[in-house]
Write an enzyme that holds these catalytic residues in place. Structure first.
Site, PDB file in Angstrom:
ATOM      1  N   HIS A 162       8.640  -1.561  -8.381  1.00 43.62           N
ATOM      2  CA  HIS A 162       9.563  -0.066  -8.671  1.00 43.62           C
ATOM      3  C   HIS A 162      10.640  -0.412  -9.480  1.00 43.62           C
ATOM      4  CE1 HIS A 162       8.529   1.639  -4.308  1.00 43.62           C
ATOM      5  NE2 HIS A 162       7.579   1.945  -5.410  1.00 43.62           N
ATOM      6  N   TYR A 214      11.203   3.557   2.213  1.00 50.36           N
ATOM      7  CA  TYR A 214      10.291   2.794   3.484  1.00 50.36           C
ATOM      8  C   TYR A 214      11.269   2.313   4.484  1.00 50.36           C
ATOM      9  CZ  TYR A 214       6.602   2.719   0.003  1.00 50.36           C
ATOM     10  OH  TYR A 214       5.640   3.192  -0.808  1.00 50.36           O
ATOM     11  N   LYS A 251       3.095   0.560 -14.183  1.00 54.35           N
ATOM     12  CA  LYS A 251       3.615   1.816 -15.154  1.00 54.35           C
ATOM     13  C   LYS A 251       4.156   1.381 -16.403  1.00 54.35           C
ATOM     14  CE  LYS A 251       3.613   5.226 -11.235  1.00 54.35           C
ATOM     15  NZ  LYS A 251       4.507   6.043 -10.681  1.00 54.35           N
ATOM     16  N   HIS A 287      -3.340   4.504  -1.623  1.00 53.26           N
ATOM     17  CA  HIS A 287      -1.946   4.630  -1.545  1.00 53.26           C
ATOM     18  C   HIS A 287      -1.542   4.325  -0.023  1.00 53.26           C
ATOM     19  CE1 HIS A 287       0.611   4.977  -4.728  1.00 53.26           C
ATOM     20  NE2 HIS A 287       1.737   5.621  -3.959  1.00 53.26           N
ATOM     21  N   ARG A 331      -1.275  -0.391  -6.773  1.00 50.33           N
ATOM     22  CA  ARG A 331      -1.845   0.816  -6.882  1.00 50.33           C
ATOM     23  C   ARG A 331      -3.139   0.794  -7.087  1.00 50.33           C
ATOM     24  NH1 ARG A 331       3.096   0.262 -10.251  1.00 50.33           N
ATOM     25  NH2 ARG A 331       4.841   1.628  -9.445  1.00 50.33           N
ATOM     26  N   ARG A 384      -0.905   0.663   0.297  1.00 48.47           N
ATOM     27  CA  ARG A 384       0.156   0.374  -0.608  1.00 48.47           C
ATOM     28  C   ARG A 384       1.551   0.673   0.465  1.00 48.47           C
ATOM     29  NH1 ARG A 384       2.606  -0.611  -5.713  1.00 48.47           N
ATOM     30  NH2 ARG A 384       4.296   0.920  -6.094  1.00 48.47           N
TER      31      ARG A 384
END
Length: 301
Positions: free
Chosen positions: A272, A281, A174, A246, A151, A249
């Site tokens: 994730h 995806y 995150k 992004h 990211r 990514r």
């Protein structure tokens, strides 16, 4: 048309739930659509509505209203309508809640936007143009974004020490989660050239900082600066698609899956928490395969 029940509900949202003024204005607009439909349908007050009436209202929003509402807007209106009927039932104004089984239409799956490998290459090559110090940094930055699927916030947060080895980088995602991601040979070479020939020059322009990617004044690059680097390179490469950090990514994940990588491996690389997030995806890859099949197979059309 006005409704006593609606006004009491909006007052409840103001006093009991303390919703912001803009949120209340949105509720009022959405419920006005509902009240106008009730009047046109000859139903009058919301207290007289049954489940079949609500089904007809959903159909009206998506097919008969001019212009019809988008699925996301229908979902928002129905959220306000369900809240109203739940309130009326709880206050004893209706015997039951007719919206209890009302389900909003499914929102369309928003597929991530990836660009072809050729366009990624063109963008990175275009970043080589210009002042060598800046060009070396920009190429290293873009190579790293595409090599790791980082990211933009993860890339700008990188310190030199996060290059654990020549072929491994430590990313902080995150919630402070940490993951180790391999770095391919192209990114390795680009980072090596940047660290030896460019970063020392940029670092001398500012105060000492452990940041990996530095701006022209020797400070840690911002997310906006990274976005601008990519925009400039994409413009020089004449890539028409809208490109952001992004996008790199998304392209990283899509190209890995198209190349046969396991979805759980890609999940780990992207950071994730759930594989369900990564599986979107696979839809992109399936769409690409379908497109190629339609073009190539003699009996596909």
């Amino acid at each position: 048309m006005t409704s006593r029940g609606v006004e009491e509900y909006l007052r409840h949202l103001t006093v009991e739930r303390g919703l912001a003024r803009n949120t209340l204005a949105s509720y009022r607009r959405d419920l006005a659509i509902y009240l106008d439909w009730l009047e046109a349908a000859g139903l009058g007050e919301p207290e007289r509505v049954g489940p079949q009436d609500l089904a007809a209202f959903v159909h009206f929003l998506g097919a008969e209203r001019m212009p019809p509402l988008a699925v996301s807007s229908i979902a928002r209106v129905l959220s306000a309508v369900r809240g109203l009927h739940r309130f009326l039932a709880e206050e004893g104004r209706t015997a039951a809640d007719p919206s209890r089984d009302l389900r909003p239409p499914k929102l369309p799956v928003r597929l991530p936007k990836a660009i072809p490998v050729e366009q990624v290459t063109a963008i990175i090559d275009a970043a080589r143009i210009g002042d060598e110090v800046i060009a070396l940094r920009d190429v290293a930055l873009l190579e790293l974004l595409y090599a790791t699927g980082a990211r933009v916030s993860e890339a700008t947060a990188l310190n030199v020490d996060d290059l654990v080895d020549r072929d491994v980088v430590r990313l902080f995602g995150k919630g402070g989660t940490q993951r180790i991601v391999p770095v391919g040979s192209y990114a390795q070479d680009a980072l090596g050239a940047y660290l030896v020939r460019s970063r020392p020059v940029l670092s001398a322009r500012g105060s000492a900082t452990p940041a990996l990617f530095l701006g022209v004044r020797g400070r840690r690059m911002s997310r906006q600066a990274v976005w601008q680097v990519l925009q400039d390179a994409a413009s020089r490469a004449e890539v028409a698609a809208s490109v952001s950090p992004h996008t790199m990514r998304h392209s990283f994940a899509t190209h890995l899956l198209a190349g046969g990588a396991d979805v759980r491996v890609v999940q780990e690389l992207l950071g994730h928490a759930s594989v369900a997030t990564t599986q979107i995806y696979t839809l992109v890859t399936a769409d690409t395969l379908r497109e190629m099949y339609t073009v190539a197979h003699p009996r596909a059309r």
